[in-house]
Write an enzyme that holds these catalytic residues in place. Structure first.
Site, PDB file in Angstrom:
ATOM      1  CE1 TYR A 117     -50.855 -67.740  -0.674  1.00  0.00           C
ATOM      2  CE2 TYR A 117     -50.369 -69.085   1.249  1.00  0.00           C
ATOM      3  CZ  TYR A 117     -50.308 -68.894  -0.123  1.00  0.00           C
ATOM      4  OH  TYR A 117     -49.730 -69.833  -0.922  1.00  0.00           O
ATOM      5  CB  ILE A 120     -51.962 -66.768   7.266  1.00  0.00           C
ATOM      6  CG1 ILE A 120     -53.031 -67.856   7.076  1.00  0.00           C
ATOM      7  CG2 ILE A 120     -50.910 -67.237   8.269  1.00  0.00           C
ATOM      8  CD1 ILE A 120     -52.519 -69.146   6.456  1.00  0.00           C
ATOM      9  CB  CYS A 121     -48.446 -63.689   6.156  1.00  0.00           C
ATOM     10  SG  CYS A 121     -47.922 -65.408   6.272  1.00  0.00           S
ATOM     11  CG  LEU A 122     -52.607 -58.134   5.589  1.00  0.00           C
ATOM     12  CD1 LEU A 122     -51.407 -57.192   5.608  1.00  0.00           C
ATOM     13  CD2 LEU A 122     -53.480 -57.854   4.371  1.00  0.00           C
ATOM     14  N   PRO A 125     -50.226 -60.003  11.950  1.00  0.00           N
ATOM     15  CG  PRO A 125     -48.828 -59.382  10.191  1.00  0.00           C
ATOM     16  CD  PRO A 125     -49.660 -60.519  10.696  1.00  0.00           C
TER      17      PRO A 125
END
Length: 214
Positions: A117, A120-122, A125
């Site tokens: 998502y 979070i995952c974008l 990083p």
């Protein structure tokens, strides 16, 4: 801190300096994707991956706990049939050396990211890579969150940290830059398959050109 140029020619993407990382486009993630129509994200991330392939931009596929969340979506895997996605336990892909070692070895500093998502995952990083000096571009329409607000707030946070928001067709345009480039035919093929209204317009134009050529 990252010093991404915001204006001038150097602010634009270049295929020879870019590397693409696609994170967690898996079935489990799609079940709670509410910021976008899921079919749009599927279309856009596959179009983005095909564009990277046209320009020979190195592309990393990554999943998280795929034994529970499922394999990466078939259409995306089909673009790179011989590539085994990096399966992580880290929520933040940038904490996994299996991902970052490939990016570092490439020597490329324009980091193009898309993930599920967004919040979070974008975000994780992107924010970490910015601190390491990468020019980070987030592909907002190939990413999505659990709500419109979650996606929007995440994009604002990432941009505030210094990343550049961009859409997948804009990535295509910046990599192509000149219609005299030999990649034009490949780009046209991607647009015809994934470009929505642009695909309709291009098909019409090709039809007219074919008619006039007779």
């Amino acid at each position: 801190m990252a010093k991404t140029p915001k204006t001038g020619l150097e602010a634009l993407l270049r295929p020879e300096d870019s590397i693409l990382v696609l994170i967690d486009h898996q079935p489990y993630q799609f079940t709670n994707l509410n910021s976008h129509e899921p079919t749009m994200i599927v279309n856009n991330v596959i179009g983005l991956a095909k564009t990277a392939k046209v320009f020979n931009v190195p592309t990393i596929l990554s999943t998280v706990l795929e034994e529970r969340g499922g394999n990466i979506i078939k259409g995306l895997q089909d673009v790179f049939p011989d590539q085994r996605p990096i399966n992580r336990t880290f929520i933040n892909a940038w904490e996994d050396p299996n991902v970052t070692d490939i990016v570092k070895k490439s020597g490329r500093k324009q980091l193009v990211l898309a993930a599920l998502y967004t919040e979070i995952c974008l975000a994780m990083p992107a924010i970490q890579a910015l601190a390491e000096g990468y020019d980070v571009f987030i592909v907002t329409d190939a990413s999505g969150g659990v709500s419109v607000e979650a996606h929007d707030m995440a994009v604002r946070r990432i941009v505030q940290a210094g990343a550049v928001p961009i859409t997948w067709l804009a990535v295509l345009g910046e990599w192509q830059r000149d219609w005299a480039r030999e990649t034009a035919a490949g780009v046209a093929g991607v647009v015809l398959e994934h470009g929505g209204g642009s695909a309709v317009a291009l098909a019409w134009e090709l039809q007219l050109l074919g008619t006039h050529a007779k």
